[in-house]
Write an enzyme that holds these catalytic residues in place. Structure first.
Site, short mmCIF file in Angstrom:
data_model
loop_
_atom_site.label_atom_id
_atom_site.label_comp_id
_atom_site.label_asym_id
_atom_site.label_seq_id
_atom_site.Cartn_x
_atom_site.Cartn_y
_atom_site.Cartn_z
N ILE A 145 -24.56 68.79 -2.06
CA ILE A 145 -23.65 68.38 -3.14
C ILE A 145 -24.18 68.83 -4.49
O ILE A 145 -23.45 69.40 -5.31
CB ILE A 145 -23.47 66.84 -3.13
CG1 ILE A 145 -22.68 66.41 -1.87
CG2 ILE A 145 -22.79 66.36 -4.40
CD1 ILE A 145 -22.56 64.90 -1.72
N ASP A 193 -41.67 68.03 -7.50
CA ASP A 193 -41.37 66.81 -6.73
C ASP A 193 -41.03 65.73 -7.76
O ASP A 193 -41.88 65.40 -8.60
CB ASP A 193 -42.60 66.42 -5.90
CG ASP A 193 -42.31 65.26 -4.95
OD1 ASP A 193 -41.44 64.42 -5.27
OD2 ASP A 193 -42.95 65.21 -3.89
N SER A 209 -25.09 59.12 -6.98
CA SER A 209 -25.36 57.86 -6.29
C SER A 209 -24.70 57.90 -4.90
O SER A 209 -24.65 58.94 -4.23
CB SER A 209 -24.85 56.70 -7.15
OG SER A 209 -25.21 55.48 -6.57
N LYS A 241 -30.18 53.56 -4.06
CA LYS A 241 -29.01 53.94 -4.86
C LYS A 241 -28.54 52.78 -5.73
O LYS A 241 -27.99 53.00 -6.82
CB LYS A 241 -27.89 54.44 -3.96
CG LYS A 241 -28.21 55.77 -3.24
CD LYS A 241 -28.47 56.92 -4.20
CE LYS A 241 -28.45 58.27 -3.48
NZ LYS A 241 -28.81 59.38 -4.38
N ILE A 261 -18.97 63.30 2.59
CA ILE A 261 -18.60 64.67 2.19
C ILE A 261 -18.91 65.59 3.36
O ILE A 261 -20.07 65.68 3.80
CB ILE A 261 -19.40 65.10 0.93
CG1 ILE A 261 -19.19 64.11 -0.22
CG2 ILE A 261 -19.02 66.52 0.52
CD1 ILE A 261 -17.78 63.98 -0.73
#
Ligand code: COA
Length: 261
Positions: free
Chosen positions: A25, A70, A147, A165, A194
């Site tokens: 995404i 990272d 999120s 989240k 998704i």
């Protein structure tokens, strides 16, 4: 596709720092923002995970810088942000997409497994926001946090991601309030399922897909492009007075959890 929806170059001269921007995404979001005229710096743990997206963007005529970091490591994040500023001269927008996920029941999950995901998603988001603050303040910039909707209800095998989240959403609201006075807008996007993502391939068994898609009010899974469009909107001047919102982009999926018919 985005080009047919939005006016040309609406993000021209903007520089965007995107974590997790190599794949999935957030990779799509990074690419879409360049299609709107922005320059992007993409980061993830491994440089090799960034090269393919960087090449795609460049072949598309966009400008992309790839720098490994990272997000759990504040010094590494600071370094990536400084290198981006060296490369493009500034940062206007930060997109926090770096995330860790796997399915695991709470009773099987180790303390370190829980903490690892919270460190990547929540602390990583804080680290990037914190490290970018001075730059965003200077440019009246903005933050977009990726999120999820998992934590709106109780999602089995996702206690670690749900907690992480929920923390990301708290960061979105908190920074919207604390940093609004500097002209920094802070918003989020909560994607539902998704379909064209690695996460979905790994997390959702193939045989359940069709059944689950029919339970979504809009009768289909989302596409990365649906999230790209929401991101372009929130990053554009059309969203100038939107601050502290996490926009759910899920076809109404989480609201329909109590629909048994
Ligand atoms: N089930 C249960 N626990 C798991 C797990 C799984 N599938 N994967 C990792 N963990 C636990 C490990 O056992 C370890 O805990 P322990 O020390 O108590 O055994 C802890 O999480 C850290 O794992 P490790 O692999 O050392 O961490 P890492 O920092 O290298 O990577 C992730 C963490 C989450 C990124 C890694 O699990 C991963 O690569 N996931 C898939 C990629 C991904 O999440 N992409 C994002 C898609 S949304």
């Amino acid at each position: 596709m985005n080009k047919n929806i939005f006016a040309e170059n609406i993000l021209k001269n903007k520089v965007v720092f995107v974590t997790g921007g190599g794949t999935g995404i957030t990779g799509g979001v990074a690419r879409a923002l360049t299609e709107m005229g922005a320059k992007v710096s993409i980061t993830s743990r491994k440089q090799e995970n960034l090269e393919s997206m960087a090449n795609t963007i460049r072949e598309n005529g966009g400008e992309c810088f790839a720098v490994a970091a990272d997000v759990r490591d504040f010094a590494a994040v600071e370094n990536a942000i400084n290198k981006t500023i060296e490369q493009f001269g500034k940062i206007d927008i930060v997109v926090n997409g770096a995330a860790g996920n796997f399915l695991c029941e709470a009773k099987e999950l180790s303390s370190n497994g829980f903490g690892t995901v919270v460190d990547i998603d929540t602390k990583g988001t804080f680290n990037v926001c914190r490290a970018a603050f001075e730059e965003l303040k200077k440019n009246q910039g903005q933050i977009l946090n990726i999120s999820a909707t998992l934590h709106y209800l109780g999602t089995p095998m996702q206690i670690h991601v749900s907690a992480a989240k929920a923390g990301v959403d708290a960061i979105t609201r908190n920074l919207a309030v604390e940093w609004g006075k500097y002209g920094i807008r802070v918003n989020g996007i909560a994607p539902g399922p998704i379909e064209d993502t690695e996460g979905m391939k790994r997390l959702l068994p193939e045989q359940l897909k069709e059944k689950l898609a029919k339970k979504i009010p809009l009768q289909r899974f989302g596409k990365i492009n649906d999230i790209e469009n929401a991101a372009v909107f929130l990053c554009s001047d059309a969203a100038n007075y939107i601050n502290g919102v996490t926009l759910v982009v899920d076809g109404g999926q989480w609201l329909s959890a109590n629909t048994f018919m």
